[in-house]
Motif scaffolding. Structure first.
Motif, PDB file in Angstrom:
ATOM      1  N   SER A  10       0.856  -1.185   0.000  1.00 14.62           N
ATOM      2  CA  SER A  10       0.000   0.000   0.000  1.00 14.62           C
ATOM      3  C   SER A  10       0.896   1.241   0.000  1.00 14.62           C
ATOM      4  CB  SER A  10      -0.877   0.009   1.250  1.00 14.62           C
ATOM      5  OG  SER A  10      -0.058   0.225   2.382  1.00 14.62           O
ATOM      6  N   ALA A  12       0.868   3.486   2.224  1.00 17.28           N
ATOM      7  CA  ALA A  12       1.361   3.618   3.601  1.00 17.28           C
ATOM      8  C   ALA A  12       2.575   2.717   3.815  1.00 17.28           C
ATOM      9  CB  ALA A  12       0.255   3.282   4.595  1.00 17.28           C
ATOM     10  N   ASP A  13       2.530   1.489   3.271  1.00 18.39           N
ATOM     11  CA  ASP A  13       3.667   0.563   3.393  1.00 18.39           C
ATOM     12  C   ASP A  13       4.906   1.137   2.728  1.00 18.39           C
ATOM     13  OD1 ASP A  13       2.259  -1.375   4.743  1.00 18.39           O
ATOM     14  OD2 ASP A  13       1.639  -2.432   2.910  1.00 18.39           O
ATOM     15  N   ARG A  16       6.454   3.709   4.853  1.00 16.03           N
ATOM     16  CA  ARG A  16       6.726   3.379   6.257  1.00 16.03           C
ATOM     17  C   ARG A  16       8.203   3.523   6.634  1.00 16.03           C
ATOM     18  NH1 ARG A  16       3.629  -0.837   6.924  1.00 16.03           N
ATOM     19  NH2 ARG A  16       1.924   0.546   7.526  1.00 16.03           N
ATOM     20  N   ASN A 149       8.519  13.405  12.360  1.00 13.46           N
ATOM     21  CA  ASN A 149       7.293  12.644  12.578  1.00 13.46           C
ATOM     22  C   ASN A 149       7.159  12.471  14.088  1.00 13.46           C
ATOM     23  OD1 ASN A 149       5.087  11.044  12.704  1.00 13.46           O
ATOM     24  ND2 ASN A 149       6.040   9.242  11.751  1.00 13.46           N
ATOM     25  N   TYR A 214      -0.100   9.746   0.365  1.00 17.92           N
ATOM     26  CA  TYR A 214       0.306   9.098   1.611  1.00 17.92           C
ATOM     27  C   TYR A 214      -0.541   9.577   2.786  1.00 17.92           C
ATOM     28  CZ  TYR A 214       2.718   8.050   5.884  1.00 17.92           C
ATOM     29  OH  TYR A 214       2.972   7.622   7.163  1.00 17.92           O
ATOM     30  N   GLU A 217      -3.817   8.070   3.593  1.00 20.94           N
ATOM     31  CA  GLU A 217      -3.802   6.740   4.239  1.00 20.94           C
ATOM     32  C   GLU A 217      -3.201   6.757   5.640  1.00 20.94           C
ATOM     33  OE1 GLU A 217      -2.300   3.449   2.061  1.00 20.94           O
ATOM     34  OE2 GLU A 217      -3.426   3.939   0.241  1.00 20.94           O
ATOM     35  N   ASP A 218      -2.556   7.855   6.000  1.00 21.80           N
ATOM     36  CA  ASP A 218      -1.829   7.887   7.278  1.00 21.80           C
ATOM     37  C   ASP A 218      -2.792   8.033   8.458  1.00 21.80           C
ATOM     38  OD1 ASP A 218       0.125   8.190   9.268  1.00 21.80           O
ATOM     39  OD2 ASP A 218       0.153  10.367   8.982  1.00 21.80           O
ATOM     40  N   ASP A 219      -2.841   7.013   9.305  1.00 19.49           N
ATOM     41  CA  ASP A 219      -3.793   7.026  10.427  1.00 19.49           C
ATOM     42  C   ASP A 219      -3.481   8.099  11.470  1.00 19.49           C
ATOM     43  OD1 ASP A 219      -5.267   4.979   9.375  1.00 19.49           O
ATOM     44  OD2 ASP A 219      -4.122   3.405  10.415  1.00 19.49           O
TER      45      ASP A 219
END
Lengths: 468, 468
Positions: A10, A12-13, A16, A149, A214, A217-219
């Protein structure tokens, strides 16, 4: 990684290793406290980054208690996720090649003097860098202040002023590192939390559209602040922007609108400033909330970070002081919101609760009613229950006498499901503990009336509206 | 006083007993700490008002260590200059009559529930009050938060949050007490000094034009902030406004522009909201600088309080970070300022001083040059000496490395005759002593770029331009 394996990842993957690395190499680590290679290492240590940290410098030795490795290849273990690189431009292709061999899939390059110089040499160097990195490594920069981050306790930047920054759900993507950090400082000073913040710099292989994809999708991201000087890929930008703004509010700010600035924008991070009107149209088409100052971005982001979006644009103002209430109502209407028309039932209750010498309608001039807790609670509860009200704005100049409006709000905070913003201030030398408690309850406070109005407007704009 | 004697008094003389009294009576003094009659007495004592203070209450006794007099007549000595009155409306005509007999020529009446109620009773009461006061007594109020004159250590208001307010040259005249104090709090929090601040309330016998006339003559006032909801006497207002704005910059803010607010404005202080476009035209004709938020009023006032007005509208920006410099230039141009075109001599010097990899033109992206003191001094001095530059804006995100631009400015502060404003911030937990020193040197600092740009714009607008 095989092509097949890569395709199943994904977005997000794929990001990561960049944003949530298990290990970070600092290429260009330095024992000289005045150098970026030292400041950056201090920063990586500051929030107690829990992953492995590998300073790299051919001289070896130890810096800040950490063993220094002479090369990327000499780092123990199979791989390093992320490399923060502070080395001269000409070394970058070979450093990236080494990083790729060591399995790195993220890089942050602070080095400047490349594409933004407008020279063939700079351009060529960046092309070689992109090749050396290969298809799997995501690069922020070069010519960036770096990236943080806070959700991963990761500060891979040379900005060393962020010790007090709290983790939160606001993420910032900017063209300019300075602009990014001015806003992060303000959020930090207000006690608001940040997830990711970065300046994209020359965008060697990732650009705005990649980050927009990104962040959708980033929680850890709930609100996005976007600062744009120039766009290179408008179609991709709009597509990715629409996907993001369907899910999360994006506060956008386009700068560099005057011809005299075209050269400055271009030489800053190598972006084409383009026609401002086209770029403004792209931001609008993407469904972003357009703002025109860093101050507004920060104020709106705090509201969207804390409060639910409004279901409509009808606002109610409660204040013991008529003047600031009039300013709030005036500003809200100028921004396009509508004063709520209370239902007859609400009006009847308000007539019995609020001092008839001041109560007229909306805004509700509470006057002496705000000096009494019970009536303040009932007044606020009545307004909050009115179906014609979408957003509530409570305002009180700091004064011990009128503090019961804020106490009522603290009392009802768990029960009010509509968005609320507050205007109250903290005069020098006079604590305002209610303001502190409201912020802890995730009800944003603003020290001047127009700023609360802007925040209310942002909550009403949080539902995306796409425009052709 | 005889008519002949009265005619020889200047406007400043006529207002002296109100703003610079030798003695103050507090009519309605109270020993109950929750009452205005107690808070106000505390306020009068707080800045160590050097004149005589006479609390008045039929019960006599002592409050806060001061002897309480049973009536105004029983106060010893020939006269009392100023009466602060916190008593119910129906008592006011007779209290004013007593005050007049005691020689009072100033009164501040905080009582509400009069003309602003829209009743014949309230209207009639205020007419009787004006008669009872006679021709010589200047009344602020009724329905006001009160008045402060920090230049005379005088706080005759019920706002008890101003202990840390410094004396200065900014004066505020507002319709709303709450709005007034929100702005005074901001000025106080920034360390800026205030002279007079007052809300006019129902304007029983003095109105905006009277105050505009007075402030033109008041030596302690250099900048005026004006907040207007509604005007009753447009012609007098414009005439007095023009006289004032010839001498001093007036920052004006007209609120209550939406029909839904007409009722709120009228019931607030009894003013006719009138057609907003007519009122905006009146402010323009008066030569005022129009602003649209309390935040802008405060930011602009700080600049005008500290710095000389600009001789023209050509600005130069210096910053080690390109992004914020672009925002400042963008905002200045949007507001109507022009980027200065440096002379060939300046360009030549800048080429030798500033890193050629970043220096392009104006804005000057200083980058590493700002990490060196000597070059920073020379760069700044070169720009300041350029005849094509009217206003200088220095910006630096707080970062230890780039602090030399601010140090250079501190070094040159006494020599630069052109107006300078600064954008710099103070991140939570990281002191910025240079920012503190700049404020002490009367160079205003702003934590975000657009705010510094607005301040620069105000300095260029400080020369009045009358419009028909």
């Amino acid at each position: 990684m095989t092509t097949a394996a890569r395709n199943t990842l994904s977005v997000a993957d794929k990001f990561r290793p960049l944003f949530y690395p298990e290990s970070v190499a600092l290429v260009g680590a330095s024992s000289n406290p005045a150098k970026i290679g030292y400041l950056s290492l201090q920063n990586i240590l500051q929030w107690r980054f829990p992953g492995r940290i590998y300073p790299v410098n051919p001289e070896g030795g130890e810096i800040l208690g950490l063993r220094v490795f002479p090369s990327i290849a000499s780092i123990p273990g199979e791989k390093v996720d992320l490399a923060l690189i502070a080395r001269p431009g000409k070394e970058l292709p070979s450093i990236l090649e080494e990083c790729r061999r060591k399995g790195a899939r993220g890089a942050v390059i602070v080095t400047g003097g490349l594409k933004e110089m407008g020279t063939a040499e700079g351009q060529e160097l960046e092309e070689r860098m992109a090749c050396a990195a290969g298809g799997d490594m995501k690069i922020i920069g070069p010519n960036t202040i770096g990236m943080i981050n806070r959700s991963a306790s990761l500060n891979v930047s040379f900005q060393d002023t962020l010790a007090m920054l709290k983790p939160g759900n606001i993420s910032l993507v900017t063209q300019s590192g300075g602009t990014c950090m001015y806003m992060v400082h303000q959020l930090m000073n207000y006690g608001a939390g940040v997830s990711k913040a970065m300046s994209l710099g020359n965008r060697c292989n990732i650009d705005f559209p990649d980050l927009l994809e990104y962040l959708a999708e980033d929680d850890d991201t709930r609100v996005v602040i976007l600062h744009v000087e120039g766009l290179d890929h408008a179609a991709r930008f709009i597509e990715a922007g629409q996907k993001l703004s369907c899910r999360k509010p994006v506060l956008s700010y386009k700068v560099g609108n005057f011809t005299s600035l075209t050269k400055a924008v271009c030489s800053h991070t190598g972006a084409l400033a383009g026609k401002p009107e086209f770029q403004a149209a792209a931001l609008k088409q993407a469904g972003f909330i357009p703002l025109t100052s860093t101050s507004d971005l920060v104020d709106a982001a705090r509201a969207l970070s804390y409060q639910p979006p409004a279901r409509g644009n009808r606002f109610a103002v409660l204040s013991p002081q008529a003047g600031p209430a009039i300013i709030i109502s005036d500003t809200c209407q100028r921004l396009g919101l509508c004063p709520a028309e209370f239902t007859p039932a609400t009006r009847e209750k308000l007539h019995s609760l609020v001092d008839p010498t001041t109560y007229k309608d909306n805004p509700i001039d509470m006057a002496v009613t705000a000096t009494r807790f019970d009536e303040s609670v009932q007044t606020l509860a009545t307004v909050a229950a009115d179906d014609n009200v979408d957003i509530i704005i409570c305002a009180t100049l700091f004064h011990g006498t009128y503090i019961h409006l804020l106490r009522a709000l603290i009392h009802l905070a768990g029960q009010i499901t509509k968005p609320v913003v507050v205007c109250t201030d903290t005069p020098l030398g006079v604590p305002n503990p209610e303001a502190v408690e409201l912020e802890q309850l995730k009800i944003p406070t603003y020290p001047l009336p127009e700023r609360a109005a802007l925040a209310a407007w942002a909550l009403a704009k949080a539902i995306p509206r796409f425009e052709d």
